[in-house]
Design an enzyme around this catalytic site. Structure first.
Site, PDB file in Angstrom:
ATOM      1  CE1 TYR A  91      -3.166   2.959   0.802  1.00 52.92           C
ATOM      2  CE2 TYR A  91      -2.138   3.089   2.846  1.00 52.92           C
ATOM      3  CZ  TYR A  91      -3.018   3.904   2.021  1.00 52.92           C
ATOM      4  OH  TYR A  91      -3.525   4.887   2.194  1.00 52.92           O
TER       5      TYR A  91
HETATM    6  N1  LIG Z   1      -8.860   7.273   6.157  1.00 52.86           N
HETATM    7  C1  LIG Z   1      -7.546   7.185   6.545  1.00 52.86           C
HETATM    8  O1  LIG Z   1      -6.942   6.976   7.559  1.00 52.86           O
HETATM    9  C2  LIG Z   1      -6.468   7.190   5.371  1.00 52.86           C
HETATM   10  C3  LIG Z   1      -5.071   7.487   5.749  1.00 52.86           C
HETATM   11  C4  LIG Z   1      -4.123   7.732   4.481  1.00 52.86           C
HETATM   12  C5  LIG Z   1      -4.306   7.816   3.437  1.00 52.86           C
HETATM   13  N2  LIG Z   1      -5.880   7.741   3.092  1.00 52.86           N
HETATM   14  C6  LIG Z   1      -5.955   7.821   1.607  1.00 52.86           C
HETATM   15  O2  LIG Z   1      -7.383   8.469   1.345  1.00 52.86           O
HETATM   16  C7  LIG Z   1      -8.326   8.202   0.420  1.00 52.86           C
HETATM   17  C8  LIG Z   1      -9.493   8.207   0.836  1.00 52.86           C
HETATM   18  O3  LIG Z   1      -9.481   7.100   2.018  1.00 52.86           O
HETATM   19  P1  LIG Z   1     -10.682   6.717   2.780  1.00 52.86           P
HETATM   20  O4  LIG Z   1     -10.508   6.482   4.270  1.00 52.86           O
HETATM   21  O5  LIG Z   1     -12.045   7.485   2.415  1.00 52.86           O
HETATM   22  O6  LIG Z   1     -10.955   5.347   2.008  1.00 52.86           O
HETATM   23  P2  LIG Z   1     -12.446   4.722   1.468  1.00 52.86           P
HETATM   24  O7  LIG Z   1     -12.164   3.174   1.123  1.00 52.86           O
HETATM   25  O8  LIG Z   1     -13.621   4.801   2.292  1.00 52.86           O
HETATM   26  O9  LIG Z   1     -12.779   5.424  -0.001  1.00 52.86           O
HETATM   27  C9  LIG Z   1     -12.166   5.167  -1.190  1.00 52.86           C
HETATM   28  C10 LIG Z   1     -13.306   4.845  -2.124  1.00 52.86           C
HETATM   29  O10 LIG Z   1     -12.626   4.694  -3.327  1.00 52.86           O
HETATM   30  C11 LIG Z   1     -13.296   3.871  -4.233  1.00 52.86           C
HETATM   31  N3  LIG Z   1     -12.599   3.146  -5.023  1.00 52.86           N
HETATM   32  C12 LIG Z   1     -11.471   2.296  -4.912  1.00 52.86           C
HETATM   33  N4  LIG Z   1     -10.977   1.812  -6.080  1.00 52.86           N
HETATM   34  C13 LIG Z   1     -11.669   2.523  -6.889  1.00 52.86           C
HETATM   35  C14 LIG Z   1     -11.606   2.323  -8.406  1.00 52.86           C
HETATM   36  N5  LIG Z   1     -10.594   1.531  -9.099  1.00 52.86           N
HETATM   37  N6  LIG Z   1     -12.473   3.116  -9.008  1.00 52.86           N
HETATM   38  C15 LIG Z   1     -13.150   3.777  -8.563  1.00 52.86           C
HETATM   39  N7  LIG Z   1     -13.575   3.928  -7.235  1.00 52.86           N
HETATM   40  C16 LIG Z   1     -12.649   3.385  -6.328  1.00 52.86           C
HETATM   41  C17 LIG Z   1     -14.189   2.926  -2.789  1.00 52.86           C
HETATM   42  O11 LIG Z   1     -15.146   2.245  -3.468  1.00 52.86           O
HETATM   43  C18 LIG Z   1     -14.344   3.920  -1.745  1.00 52.86           C
HETATM   44  O12 LIG Z   1     -15.488   4.424  -1.887  1.00 52.86           O
HETATM   45  C19 LIG Z   1      -7.495   6.768  -0.207  1.00 52.86           C
HETATM   46  O13 LIG Z   1      -6.709   6.988  -1.059  1.00 52.86           O
HETATM   47  C20 LIG Z   1      -6.586   6.427   0.895  1.00 52.86           C
HETATM   48  O14 LIG Z   1      -5.652   5.559   0.628  1.00 52.86           O
HETATM   49  C21 LIG Z   1      -6.743   7.428   3.867  1.00 52.86           C
END
Ligand SMILES: NC(=O)c1ccc[n+]([C@@H]2O[C@H](COP(=O)([O-])OP(=O)(O)OC[C@H]3O[C@@H](n4cnc5c(N)ncnc54)[C@H](O)[C@@H]3O)[C@@H](O)[C@H]2O)c1
Length: 327
Positions: A154
């Site tokens: 990741y």
């Molecule tokens: N929540 C955290 O603590 C955190 C920390 C570090 C980084 N991030 C990053 O922030 C971003 C948002 O995270 P989140 O917590 O909202 O995660 P999440 O999984 O709730 O949201 C990601 C969304 O992207 C969609 N998705 C995934 N692959 C896809 C694709 N190929 N095409 C279209 N849609 C797709 C999923 O269905 C989901 O709804 C991500 O990039 C994640 O890596 C989050």
């Protein structure tokens, strides 16, 4: 202004889309609604966005370049992109590494290509992660630190996103900001993350697994603070595209995971049944964000300590659990 938000049915994407709509922007939302976690939660978030004027949704996979191109063609007045769609989670990268390459590498390239074709685009903000700091031990983590020791696929894909961004900024003058999120939590959050899965287990009287007796440390960042930082960054494109901007976005407070458990117990009114285990190799010991850079740029000042954020999460969590238990 018209903003494209990828991952709009996800935790952070949903909240960012809400904030943009609330201030009068129109939002084009993309999401594939995959089943990495309970799809009902994604659909419920989406339902709330769909009720609002100015929101248009496209159900697609961002790795599908033709589908993304069709959306871009029909929306050539997009001026901002907040690209959050990704395969998130460090542990799941041991289960399905290909999902990370698909969404975070191929999907990211498709979004960079889409961005460079949008003639009116001012700025694209995309999600990176604190996980890029990997084995670094010097705290707090700074954007100027070397980041070449990832401990999960990741993290490696997210670092690749930052580097691919550099190439696109250099080659095409694309204005980009990568945001390194630090453990985001709050209402409408992610069931795969510790705060949510712990709450569920504590309510059900089931044991939770705490690594190293809960002594791992995290910079837990409340969702409203994150949204303020994302929108603040979006509104301030860099003057020069190259090098692209990379910003930490964290609470700048480090808490042991056992403190999170303690606050969950208090809010839920139940004791956790705790099992201990050694730290898995894909987890890091600690995260701690230096936030001077985003503060200077946007005035970002997180205002939600864990002691305030956890009860807010639990209030929503109770409602959500009640809603899904009646179907
Ligand atoms: N929540 C955290 O603590 C955190 C920390 C570090 C980084 N991030 C990053 O922030 C971003 C948002 O995270 P989140 O917590 O909202 O995660 P999440 O999984 O709730 O949201 C990601 C969304 O992207 C969609 N998705 C995934 N692959 C896809 C694709 N190929 N095409 C279209 N849609 C797709 C999923 O269905 C989901 O709804 C991500 O990039 C994640 O890596 C989050």
């Amino acid at each position: 202004m018209k903003v494209l938000v990828t991952g709009c049915a996800g935790f952070i994407g949903y909240h960012v889309a809400e904030a943009l709509l609330a201030r009068g922007d129109s939002v084009v939302g993309l999401d594939c609604l995959n089943d990495y976690y309970d799809v009902r939660l994604k659909q419920a978030r989406l339902e709330r966005l769909r009720r609002q004027a100015g929101f248009a949704f496209h159900h697609l996979d961002i790795a599908d370049k033709d589908a993304v191109r069709a959306v871009i063609t029909g929306n050539d007045d997009i001026v901002g992109i907040v690209h959050l769609a990704a395969q998130a989670g460090v542990r799941y990268s041991l289960v399905d590494p290909y999902a990370y390459v698909h969404s975070n590498v191929m999907g990211h390239v498709v979004m960079l290509e889409a961005a460079r074709r949008l003639g009116r685009l001012r700025h694209m903000v995309f999600a990176s992660t604190s996980s890029v700091y990997g084995l670094n031990t010097e705290m707090p983590f700074r954007e100027t630190d070397r980041v070449d020791t990832p401990v999960s696929l990741y993290a490696a894909t997210k670092r690749a996103d930052e580097l691919m961004g550099h190439a696109y900024a250099h080659l095409f003058g694309l204005k980009l900001t990568g945001l390194r999120f630090f453990t985001v939590y709050g209402p409408w959050g992610r069931p795969d993350m510790a705060y949510f899965s712990f709450a569920k287990a504590i309510m059900a009287g089931e044991p939770i697994t705490l690594y190293e007796e809960g002594r791992l440390r995290r910079d837990f960042t409340y969702i409203d603070d994150i949204v303020a930082g994302v929108v603040g960054a979006l509104d301030r494109p860099p003057e020069d595209p190259c090098p692209p901007r990379l910003l930490n976005i964290g609470n700048h407070q480090v808490e042991e995971v056992r403190e999170l458990v303690h606050l969950l117990e208090e809010s839920l009114g139940r004791k956790a049944i705790i099992r201990s285990a050694p730290k898995p190799a894909v987890d890091v010991e600690a995260t701690y964000a230096a936030i001077d850079a985003i503060h200077t740029l946007t005035g970002f000042t997180p205002s939600t300590p864990l002691s305030l954020g956890v009860p807010r999460f639990v209030a929503w969590f109770r409602e959500w659990q009640a809603k899904i238990s009646v179907g």
